[in-house]
Design a protein around this motif. Structure first.
Motif, short mmCIF file in Angstrom:
data_model
loop_
_atom_site.label_atom_id
_atom_site.label_comp_id
_atom_site.label_asym_id
_atom_site.label_seq_id
_atom_site.Cartn_x
_atom_site.Cartn_y
_atom_site.Cartn_z
N TYR A 119 9.08 30.82 -6.96
CA TYR A 119 8.08 29.78 -7.19
C TYR A 119 7.40 29.91 -8.56
CZ TYR A 119 8.28 28.55 -2.19
OH TYR A 119 8.68 28.16 -0.94
N GLY A 120 7.16 31.14 -8.99
CA GLY A 120 6.49 31.34 -10.26
C GLY A 120 7.43 31.38 -11.45
N VAL A 121 8.74 31.35 -11.19
CA VAL A 121 9.74 31.48 -12.26
C VAL A 121 10.25 30.12 -12.70
CG1 VAL A 121 12.04 32.37 -12.81
CG2 VAL A 121 10.45 33.76 -11.46
N ILE A 122 10.60 29.27 -11.73
CA ILE A 122 11.25 27.99 -12.04
C ILE A 122 10.42 27.09 -12.94
CG2 ILE A 122 12.08 25.84 -10.98
CD1 ILE A 122 13.15 27.55 -8.66
N ILE A 138 6.94 17.84 -9.09
CA ILE A 138 7.55 19.04 -8.50
C ILE A 138 6.93 19.30 -7.13
CG2 ILE A 138 5.93 20.58 -9.73
CD1 ILE A 138 8.33 22.59 -9.92
N ILE A 139 7.80 19.48 -6.13
CA ILE A 139 7.36 19.77 -4.76
C ILE A 139 7.59 21.25 -4.49
CG2 ILE A 139 7.71 19.30 -2.31
CD1 ILE A 139 8.69 16.53 -3.02
N VAL A 140 6.55 21.93 -4.01
CA VAL A 140 6.63 23.36 -3.74
C VAL A 140 6.37 23.60 -2.27
CG1 VAL A 140 5.90 25.65 -4.50
CG2 VAL A 140 5.56 23.67 -6.00
N GLU A 141 7.25 24.35 -1.62
CA GLU A 141 7.09 24.70 -0.22
C GLU A 141 6.05 25.82 -0.07
OE1 GLU A 141 8.14 24.10 2.88
OE2 GLU A 141 9.40 22.35 2.48
N LYS A 142 5.55 25.98 1.15
CA LYS A 142 4.69 27.12 1.45
C LYS A 142 5.57 28.34 1.68
CE LYS A 142 5.40 27.33 6.15
NZ LYS A 142 5.78 28.48 6.98
N PRO A 143 5.05 29.56 1.55
CA PRO A 143 3.65 29.88 1.27
C PRO A 143 3.36 29.82 -0.23
CG PRO A 143 4.87 31.91 1.59
CD PRO A 143 5.85 30.79 1.82
N PHE A 144 2.23 29.20 -0.57
CA PHE A 144 1.83 29.14 -1.97
C PHE A 144 0.95 30.36 -2.25
CE2 PHE A 144 -0.16 27.50 -5.82
CZ PHE A 144 0.90 26.85 -6.44
N GLY A 145 1.61 31.47 -2.53
CA GLY A 145 0.92 32.73 -2.72
C GLY A 145 0.93 33.57 -1.46
N TYR A 146 0.70 34.88 -1.64
CA TYR A 146 0.63 35.83 -0.52
C TYR A 146 -0.79 36.30 -0.26
CZ TYR A 146 5.69 36.11 -0.23
OH TYR A 146 7.01 35.80 -0.04
N ASP A 147 -1.67 36.02 -1.21
CA ASP A 147 -3.09 36.35 -1.08
C ASP A 147 -3.82 35.55 -2.15
OD1 ASP A 147 -2.46 37.65 -3.47
OD2 ASP A 147 -2.52 39.66 -2.59
N LEU A 148 -5.13 35.75 -2.27
CA LEU A 148 -5.91 34.96 -3.22
C LEU A 148 -5.45 35.18 -4.65
CD1 LEU A 148 -8.26 33.10 -3.92
CD2 LEU A 148 -9.77 35.10 -3.86
N LYS A 149 -5.22 36.43 -5.03
CA LYS A 149 -4.84 36.73 -6.41
C LYS A 149 -3.52 36.07 -6.78
CE LYS A 149 -4.07 40.59 -9.60
NZ LYS A 149 -4.04 42.08 -9.73
N SER A 150 -2.52 36.18 -5.90
CA SER A 150 -1.21 35.59 -6.21
C SER A 150 -1.27 34.06 -6.21
CB SER A 150 -0.16 36.08 -5.21
OG SER A 150 -0.50 35.72 -3.90
N ASN A 155 -1.19 29.04 -9.34
CA ASN A 155 -1.87 27.85 -9.85
C ASN A 155 -1.92 27.86 -11.38
OD1 ASN A 155 -2.44 26.26 -7.62
ND2 ASN A 155 -4.40 27.26 -7.19
N ARG A 156 -2.17 29.03 -11.95
CA ARG A 156 -2.21 29.14 -13.41
C ARG A 156 -0.85 28.80 -14.01
NH1 ARG A 156 -0.62 31.93 -17.36
NH2 ARG A 156 0.53 33.40 -16.04
N ILE A 157 0.23 29.32 -13.39
CA ILE A 157 1.58 29.05 -13.90
C ILE A 157 1.91 27.56 -13.81
CG2 ILE A 157 4.04 29.39 -13.39
CD1 ILE A 157 3.30 32.28 -12.58
N TYR A 158 1.64 26.96 -12.67
CA TYR A 158 2.01 25.55 -12.48
C TYR A 158 1.20 24.63 -13.39
CZ TYR A 158 5.39 26.22 -8.82
OH TYR A 158 6.54 26.57 -8.15
N THR A 159 -0.07 24.90 -13.54
CA THR A 159 -0.88 24.02 -14.40
C THR A 159 -0.61 24.26 -15.88
OG1 THR A 159 -2.73 25.59 -14.19
CG2 THR A 159 -2.72 23.69 -12.72
#
Length: 493
Positions: A119-122, A138-150, A155-159
């Motif tokens: 998810y963070g690479v593509i 771009i459509i991203v499936e869950k889970p969107f992260g494994y915890d708050l930090k990830s 979100n930083r990568i996608y934006t």
């Protein structure tokens, strides 16, 4: 449309049947093209034949139209690359140039049906080759992260590669007709909204359970667990639909603002909550089923949760003091997703009760799957002499609406994305707000290796400790019957 992970399970089971239904119902342009991307080696013809065979398995026989299916698969293409390798995107660019006839293809929809590790690479690789133009989505499936930090890092990568309005974080629960009907039921009926608060509602249950195990997904599931797989995304969305304030309008801004307000109002988990109001379980072997630790690619000493039941509070004017109980689990007696709203009992019971069992408060059941519908339990007089009152069911199931289909959740959401409507997709601040609530629970488990993990035999309703948690409020879980194939929305065990 470009599907990353085009040879995977999600694509053949969900995405291709959904896209076929959109084409068959003339809800997408006849000149569409779909490019599948994956590591598996296929040429276009082989991939088309593969998907055609899978459609015959995963599309209802009544919906199979041979001509339509053959045309649909003729619009499929395939590119074998490794999505994790930046240099391979040169081939993707060339292939898209061939398909679109554009030097810089821009009218593109990407779907990430890949493992979360990609998810963070593509998006960064797409940005490198300028495949992230303003018209792309771009459509991203869950889970969107494994915890708050990830989640914050994602979100930083996608934006950095896309604008927020181009990012569609999908939760297929919100594409279900009955999930959306929660809003219509609440806000389109004047008789319910005045009662939808702490003055009239005693407690709320939200259940999403399955009668299957992890189905050869041990590698993914053992690193995820029930909290990440279901609670943090699907179930908390259902909490939001149930608890949210009326949006000014049903649009992408107002609706999603109210969702975030619910997440921000969740009462932080105290030490007592962490110890007593969260019950983790893991299914063990039973007469017919093997235990979780015996599943493929699962550690023999795994402490991954396959069942979670927890009590949530919402600290606002409407819901203060009303507990929300949520649960999810694998290897349960049946598959069901439903919301059960328990209203407070009438203040004085004047009627005769059989064997001292007086009718409790009214119960409203909103069934999301299967056999979608709504049921209201009300007190009614038993025919005959005397004045005995028992509860009776007023139920409305979708299968009684003249055969009107409930529709496919993935088809609905993909169509919304194509038309540029992100209302039913999760916004970045909502993802972070949800993780902000659950992150302390994950840290507690990580720092407390002796935190209880209760076993429950496969095919049962989970650890008995979850019932004890409910008993504090004088409540009990609503367990539907095992056979949910009949026309009734609800029946007792």
């Amino acid at each position: 449309m470009v599907i990353f992970g085009a040879s995977g399970d999600l694509t053949k089971r969900k995405l291709m049947p959904a896209l076929y239904s959109l084409y068959k119902d003339k809800r997408i342009n006849k000149d569409f093209s779909i490019l599948g991307v994956g590591r598996t080696e296929y040429n276009d013809e082989d991939y088309q034949n593969y998907i055609l065979d899978e459609l015959k398995d995963f599309v209802d026989s009544d919906d199979q139209d041979k001509t339509a299916m053959e045309y649909f698969v003729s619009r499929l293409h395939y590119l074998s690359i490794d999505p994790s390798v930046e240099a391979d995107y040169e081939e993707l660019l060339v292939r898209l140039q061939e398909l679109t006839g554009e030097e810089r293809p821009s009218n593109l929809l990407y779907y990430l049906a890949t493992p979360p590790s990609l998810y963070g690479v593509i998006p960064l690789h797409l940005k490198k080759y300028h495949l992230n133009g303003k018209q792309t989505r771009i459509i991203v499936e869950k889970p969107f992260g494994y915890d708050l930090k990830s989640a914050q890092e994602l979100n930083r990568i996608y934006t950095s590669a896309f604008s927020e309005h181009q990012i569609y974080r999908i939760d297929h629960f919100l594409g279900k007709e009955t999930a959306q009907n929660i809003l219509a039921f609440r806000f389109a009926n004047g008789i319910f909204e005045p009662l939808w608060n702490r003055n009239y509602i005693d407690y709320v249950e939200i259940t999403a359970v399955e009668n299957l195990g992890i189905e050869n997904r041990g590698g993914y599931y053992d690193a995820s667990g029930a909290l990440r797989d279901m609670i943090q995304n699907h179930l908390i969305q259902l909490v939001a639909l149930t608890a949210m304030e009326p949006p000014v309008a049903f649009n992408e801004t107002d609706f999603r603002n109210e969702v975030v307000k619910v997440y921000d109002s969740l009462t932080p988990l105290s030490k007592v909550d962490l110890d007593e109001h969260v019950v983790r379980g893991q299914y063990t072997a039973s007469d017919k089923q093997k235990g979780y630790r015996e599943e493929k690619n699962v550690s023999p000493d795994s402490r991954t949760d396959t069942y979670i039941a927890m009590k949530l509070g919402i600290s606002n004017w409407r819901w203060s003091g009303v507990p929300f109980y949520v649960r999810t689990g694998k290897q349960m007696p049946t598959k069901v997703t439903e919301i059960v709203v328990h209203f407070k009992a009438a203040p004085h019971q004047m009627f005769h009760c059989t064997e001292g069992k007086c009718p409790k408060g009214n119960t409203l059941i909103i069934r999301i799957q299967p056999n979608e519908g709504v049921l209201l339990r009300v007190g009614m007089k038993v025919p005959g002499s005397g004045f005995e009152v028992k509860q009776a069911d007023l139920d409305l199931t979708y299968d009684k609406l003249g055969g009107i289909p409930a529709g496919d959740a993935y088809a609905r959401l993909i169509e919304d994305c194509i038309s540029g409507d992100p209302t039913l997709f999760t916004r970045g601040d909502a993802v972070e707000a949800s993780w902000r609530f659950f992150d302390p629970l994950l840290k507690y488990w990580n720092n407390s290796p002796d935190a209880p993990l209760y076993g429950y035999p496969a095919g049962t309703w989970g650890p008995l400790e979850s019932e004890a948690m409910m008993n504090e409020h004088g409540a009990a879980w609503t367990n539907p019957c095992k056979n949910l194939t009949n026309s009734n929305l609800y029946c007792e065990l």
